[in-house]
Design a protein around this motif. Structure first.
Motif, PDB file in Angstrom:
ATOM      1  N   THR A   1       0.824  -1.224   0.000  1.00  0.00           N
ATOM      2  CA  THR A   1       0.000   0.000   0.000  1.00  0.00           C
ATOM      3  C   THR A   1       0.851   1.263   0.000  1.00  0.00           C
ATOM      4  O   THR A   1       0.505   2.229  -0.679  1.00  0.00           O
ATOM      5  CB  THR A   1      -0.946   0.053   1.212  1.00  0.00           C
ATOM      6  N   ILE A   2       1.976   1.284   0.731  1.00  0.00           N
ATOM      7  CA  ILE A   2       2.747   2.541   0.820  1.00  0.00           C
ATOM      8  C   ILE A   2       3.291   2.950  -0.550  1.00  0.00           C
ATOM      9  O   ILE A   2       2.946   4.014  -1.051  1.00  0.00           O
ATOM     10  CB  ILE A   2       3.872   2.450   1.875  1.00  0.00           C
ATOM     11  N   PRO A   3       4.134   2.118  -1.187  1.00  0.00           N
ATOM     12  CA  PRO A   3       4.673   2.576  -2.479  1.00  0.00           C
ATOM     13  C   PRO A   3       3.608   2.747  -3.554  1.00  0.00           C
ATOM     14  O   PRO A   3       3.663   3.718  -4.313  1.00  0.00           O
ATOM     15  CB  PRO A   3       5.677   1.486  -2.861  1.00  0.00           C
ATOM     16  N   VAL A   4       2.643   1.838  -3.615  1.00  0.00           N
ATOM     17  CA  VAL A   4       1.665   1.932  -4.705  1.00  0.00           C
ATOM     18  C   VAL A   4       0.787   3.165  -4.540  1.00  0.00           C
ATOM     19  O   VAL A   4       0.584   3.920  -5.490  1.00  0.00           O
ATOM     20  CB  VAL A   4       0.809   0.645  -4.789  1.00  0.00           C
ATOM     21  N   SER A   5       0.281   3.409  -3.322  1.00  0.00           N
ATOM     22  CA  SER A   5      -0.594   4.573  -3.172  1.00  0.00           C
ATOM     23  C   SER A   5       0.188   5.865  -3.380  1.00  0.00           C
ATOM     24  O   SER A   5      -0.326   6.833  -3.942  1.00  0.00           O
ATOM     25  CB  SER A   5      -1.291   4.567  -1.810  1.00  0.00           C
ATOM     26  N   MET A   6       1.470   5.888  -2.971  1.00  0.00           N
ATOM     27  CA  MET A   6       2.273   7.095  -3.203  1.00  0.00           C
ATOM     28  C   MET A   6       2.546   7.298  -4.686  1.00  0.00           C
ATOM     29  O   MET A   6       2.493   8.424  -5.192  1.00  0.00           O
ATOM     30  CB  MET A   6       3.589   7.011  -2.433  1.00  0.00           C
ATOM     31  N   GLY A   7       2.848   6.205  -5.374  1.00  0.00           N
ATOM     32  CA  GLY A   7       3.103   6.301  -6.807  1.00  0.00           C
ATOM     33  C   GLY A   7       1.882   6.799  -7.563  1.00  0.00           C
ATOM     34  O   GLY A   7       1.973   7.695  -8.397  1.00  0.00           O
ATOM     35  N   ILE A   8       0.739   6.217  -7.224  1.00  0.00           N
ATOM     36  CA  ILE A   8      -0.493   6.640  -7.900  1.00  0.00           C
ATOM     37  C   ILE A   8      -0.792   8.103  -7.554  1.00  0.00           C
ATOM     38  O   ILE A   8      -1.164   8.893  -8.427  1.00  0.00           O
ATOM     39  CB  ILE A   8      -1.666   5.723  -7.492  1.00  0.00           C
TER      40      ILE A   8
ATOM     41  N   LEU B   1      10.098  17.677  -4.663  1.00  0.00           N
ATOM     42  CA  LEU B   1       8.965  17.090  -3.944  1.00  0.00           C
ATOM     43  C   LEU B   1       9.414  16.222  -2.771  1.00  0.00           C
ATOM     44  O   LEU B   1       8.588  15.689  -2.041  1.00  0.00           O
ATOM     45  CB  LEU B   1       8.114  16.237  -4.897  1.00  0.00           C
ATOM     46  N   MET B   2      10.738  16.070  -2.615  1.00  0.00           N
ATOM     47  CA  MET B   2      11.253  15.164  -1.594  1.00  0.00           C
ATOM     48  C   MET B   2      10.683  15.418  -0.197  1.00  0.00           C
ATOM     49  O   MET B   2      10.281  14.466   0.482  1.00  0.00           O
ATOM     50  CB  MET B   2      12.782  15.245  -1.561  1.00  0.00           C
ATOM     51  N   PRO B   3      10.617  16.680   0.273  1.00  0.00           N
ATOM     52  CA  PRO B   3      10.061  16.898   1.613  1.00  0.00           C
ATOM     53  C   PRO B   3       8.631  16.363   1.725  1.00  0.00           C
ATOM     54  O   PRO B   3       8.267  15.755   2.734  1.00  0.00           O
ATOM     55  CB  PRO B   3      10.078  18.414   1.766  1.00  0.00           C
ATOM     56  N   THR B   4       7.845  16.561   0.675  1.00  0.00           N
ATOM     57  CA  THR B   4       6.470  16.078   0.665  1.00  0.00           C
ATOM     58  C   THR B   4       6.452  14.552   0.665  1.00  0.00           C
ATOM     59  O   THR B   4       5.672  13.923   1.381  1.00  0.00           O
ATOM     60  CB  THR B   4       5.736  16.594  -0.583  1.00  0.00           C
ATOM     61  N   THR B   5       7.318  13.965  -0.150  1.00  0.00           N
ATOM     62  CA  THR B   5       7.381  12.510  -0.217  1.00  0.00           C
ATOM     63  C   THR B   5       7.688  11.917   1.151  1.00  0.00           C
ATOM     64  O   THR B   5       7.073  10.942   1.574  1.00  0.00           O
ATOM     65  CB  THR B   5       8.464  12.090  -1.230  1.00  0.00           C
ATOM     66  N   LEU B   6       8.628  12.550   1.840  1.00  0.00           N
ATOM     67  CA  LEU B   6       9.013  12.077   3.161  1.00  0.00           C
ATOM     68  C   LEU B   6       7.826  12.151   4.120  1.00  0.00           C
ATOM     69  O   LEU B   6       7.537  11.201   4.861  1.00  0.00           O
ATOM     70  CB  LEU B   6      10.151  12.954   3.673  1.00  0.00           C
ATOM     71  N   PHE B   7       7.146  13.273   4.079  1.00  0.00           N
ATOM     72  CA  PHE B   7       5.995  13.479   4.952  1.00  0.00           C
ATOM     73  C   PHE B   7       4.904  12.446   4.660  1.00  0.00           C
ATOM     74  O   PHE B   7       4.349  11.826   5.569  1.00  0.00           O
ATOM     75  CB  PHE B   7       5.454  14.895   4.742  1.00  0.00           C
ATOM     76  N   ILE B   8       4.631  12.238   3.377  1.00  0.00           N
ATOM     77  CA  ILE B   8       3.604  11.283   2.990  1.00  0.00           C
ATOM     78  C   ILE B   8       4.014   9.867   3.380  1.00  0.00           C
ATOM     79  O   ILE B   8       3.195   9.076   3.858  1.00  0.00           O
ATOM     80  CB  ILE B   8       3.331  11.364   1.469  1.00  0.00           C
ATOM     81  N   ALA B   9       5.309   9.565   3.217  1.00  0.00           N
ATOM     82  CA  ALA B   9       5.773   8.219   3.545  1.00  0.00           C
ATOM     83  C   ALA B   9       5.540   7.913   5.028  1.00  0.00           C
ATOM     84  O   ALA B   9       5.092   6.814   5.375  1.00  0.00           O
ATOM     85  CB  ALA B   9       7.253   8.083   3.193  1.00  0.00           C
ATOM     86  N   VAL B  10       5.816   8.876   5.877  1.00  0.00           N
ATOM     87  CA  VAL B  10       5.595   8.671   7.309  1.00  0.00           C
ATOM     88  C   VAL B  10       4.108   8.463   7.580  1.00  0.00           C
ATOM     89  O   VAL B  10       3.704   7.568   8.328  1.00  0.00           O
ATOM     90  CB  VAL B  10       6.159   9.859   8.119  1.00  0.00           C
TER      91      VAL B  10
END
Lengths: 339, 297
Positions: free
Chosen positions: B84-91, B214-223
């Motif tokens: 769910t983490i990588p797929v939902s972030m990718g989508i 977008l890295m800061p956002t990616t990090l935030f979303i990943a957490v």
């Protein structure tokens, strides 16, 4: 400097939802020249530059660069570089990576890339800053990074969109000279957008003055200053700008014309010997001289320069004189009449 | 030190503590105290009428490690998080890049993507229950058009977890897209134009400029996605209740079962402590290691 046409704009028009962008822009820019697009905000000078860069496509007309029709070409196929007003530096990349970005994209070999980087940083005085991020640089340094990025690829045409407007006044003067020198040394063609006439007049070989999407006058800075095409040019160029007098306020010019005169051509003369009697409405001490603003029916912007500190009390009446040879005559539509 | 300066210092200190106290009280009552109480509980045995509560040290933990269901649930949750983490972030990123472009009906596209987020998880689960129902469900209806046999997506161990994973991705992608969309809009238009003039392709621009920014956002979303992969179990109650034969059971659901279905509070507490420790370690790594390699504007 060669005089063959390098960039040619022919009847370019761009409209947004029927609103005017630019209309009927026809311009020949010789190779190795410095051309300034000058005008008040919203006059279409930036639009013209963006059309030339390929960031917008024109609705009408043709653009040729180096003899090649590039009217609908992509920006990257036009072999030009650009300096943006905001510099558009990539904030996460170091100075070196910013400057080499285009070279990398175009797959220039690494050795050559580093040589070109070194040269570009040397020219712009940025050696030693390779590893810094844009956020760690001052405004002037960022501006130089943008310049370095523009010259590193060695494109023959460089577009600049108000590159100095984010710098403070002192720095602006210094960078102005640097840019001019850079352009001469590299022999590149520069098209430079500015709303600051001092920049345009001091740097450009050719000034293109625009208003409401139309070109008002194309010429050398001297041309624009001493032979303005119309009253708009007369009132835009020069500090102080040309004073305009309705012909009814003067003898011998009929009654449907406008007469222009520059401050340096007006003398204050003893009462009874002048051509106009005016009231002083302001006195401004500028250092080397004093600007005295004058009021008279049917005139606008009338003023005279006096040497040194010579303030005059407001409301004083003075008489002024000027030679007919220094007058510029415009018809009732504001167009310059011969002479 | 003169008296008035001393007085002023004390006044400042009282002022500071007063400002701090609401958060301090609330966090203590509802976060710190429960955490410590959980840790405490996990060290004691479960009291019965015959055997009173007694200190057992790490026995609850070793019991869990010996419990095959626990390991199945851990495996399920790892799979659940890992997908769910990588797929939902990718989508989410793909949708944001598209919805940020110059497309027609942009407002509609954004709203459509965000709708799953607005729905309560229970409502969403009911919706998907209808999709998954064998015979009647939309999936089976579509399948039957192509002559495919009926599949009981939620009723068989091989597909149940995947069915849950798809619901979660569907629910989360739109939410994460909003963060990406907001971040994309802070990237100045001129960067794209500068890249265009340099001859960068859309792909190069995205990879070298947009993704790093977008890295800061990616990090935030990943957490957030990580926390959700442990926290989000509402749909389990509607869709599978962890079944069949624990195939779709996740950690938090198992904890809930332990505590409120089997009334084994110490085991539930031990599991909770482990989840907290693992999450804390991962968050610490993310914020200490990855933060240094991220460009913040």
């Amino acid at each position: 400097m060669t005089t063959s046409t390098f960039v040619k704009l022919d009847g370019i028009a761009k409209r947004w939802n029927g609103q005017l962008g630019v209309e009927g822009i026809t311009l020949d820019i010789p190779e190795g020249s410095f051309t300034a697009l000058l005008g008040p905000s919203g006059c279409g000078k930036s639009t013209t530059l963006r059309l030339l860069a390929g960031l917008e496509l024109p609705d009408e007309g043709q653009i040729l660069i180096d003899g090649k029709d590039v009217t609908t070409s992509a920006a990257s196929d036009r072999n030009l570089s650009m300096v943006f007003q905001s510099y558009a530096l990539f904030p996460h990349l170091s100075v070196a990576e910013n400057v080499m970005f285009g070279l990398k994209v175009r797959r220039v070999p690494k050795q050559e890339r580093l040589e070109k980087l070194h040269r570009a940083l040397e020219i712009t005085g940025l050696l030693g800053y390779e590893g810094r991020k844009p956020g760690e640089l001052s405004g002037g340094q960022r501006q130089r990074v943008a310049l370095a990025r523009a010259i590193v690829a060695g494109q023959r045409l460089c577009l600049m969109d108000e590159p100095l407007s984010n710098l403070d006044a002192k720095l602006r003067n210094a960078v102005r000279k640097d840019i001019k020198k850079l352009q001469r040394d590299l022999g590149i063609t520069v098209v430079y957008v500015t709303h600051d006439q001092t920049e345009a007049m001091s740097m450009a070989d050719t000034v293109v003055l625009m208003k409401d999407g139309h070109i008002q006058q194309v010429g050398s800075p001297e041309d624009l200053y001493s032979r303005p095409n119309n009253t708009f040019v007369a009132e835009f160029v020069g500090a102080p700008p040309m004073a305009l007098i309705e012909s009814t306020a003067l003898e011998g010019f009929g009654d449907d014309k406008t007469v222009g005169i520059r401050a340096e051509n007006i003398q204050i003369v003893p009462a009874g010997t002048g051509r106009m009697r005016c009231k002083v409405n302001e006195s401004e001490f500028l250092g080397a001289e004093t600007l005295i603003g004058l009021d008279h029916d049917g005139t606008s912007g009338l003023c005279v320069l006096q040497p040194g500190l010579s303030l005059m009390p407001e409301g004083d009446e003075v008489e002024i004189n000027f030679d007919d040879g220094n007058l510029h005559v415009f018809d009732d539509a504001g167009k310059r009449l011969a002479g | 030190m003169s008296t008035h300066a001393n007085l002023e210092r004390r006044r400042q200190a009282i002022y500071g503590w007063l400002l701090l106290s609401p958060a301090l009280v609330l966090l203590s009552a509802f976060a710190f105290y429960p955490s410590i109480a959980t840790l405490w509980t996990s060290l004691f045995s479960r009291g019965t009428r015959r055997r009173p509560v007694e200190y057992v040290g790490f026995e609850n933990y070793s019991d869990l490690f010996a419990d095959p269901t626990f390991w199945l649930v851990v495996k399920n949750n790892l799979m659940y998080a890992g997908v769910t983490i990588p797929v939902s972030m990718g989508i989410a990123l793909a949708m944001a890049l598209w919805a940020n472009g110059k497309i027609r009906a942009r407002g509609f596209v954004r709203t459509a993507y965000f709708t799953p987020t607005v729905l309560p998880m229970i409502a969403a689960a009911n919706l998907w229950l209808f999709f998954y129902t064998p015979g009647l469900g939309v999936l089976d209806q579509i399948g039957s058009v192509f002559g495919l046999p009926s599949v009981n997506w939620l009723g068989q161990p091989e597909t149940a977890l995947w069915a849950i994973i798809i619901v979660t991705i569907w629910k989360e992608a739109g939410f994460f897209m909003i963060f990406y969309l907001a971040a994309l809009q802070t990237i100045p238009e001129e960067l794209k134009e500068a890249a265009d003039i340099e001859g960068a392709s859309r792909w190069t621009y995205t990879r070298r400029i947009v993704l790093p920014l977008l890295m800061p956002t990616t990090l935030f979303i990943a957490v957030n996605a990580l926390i959700n992969s442990v926290k989000l179990i509402d749909h389990l109650f509607i869709l599978t209740k962890g079944g069949p034969s624990d195939a779709s059971k996740l950690l938090l659901y198992y904890i809930w079962e332990m505590a409120f279905a089997f009334f084994d509070a110490p085991s539930a507490a031990a599991m909770t402590v482990m989840v907290i420790v693992v999450l804390a370690i991962i968050a610490a790594i993310k914020f200490s290691y990855l933060d240094k390699r991220t460009h913040y504007q």
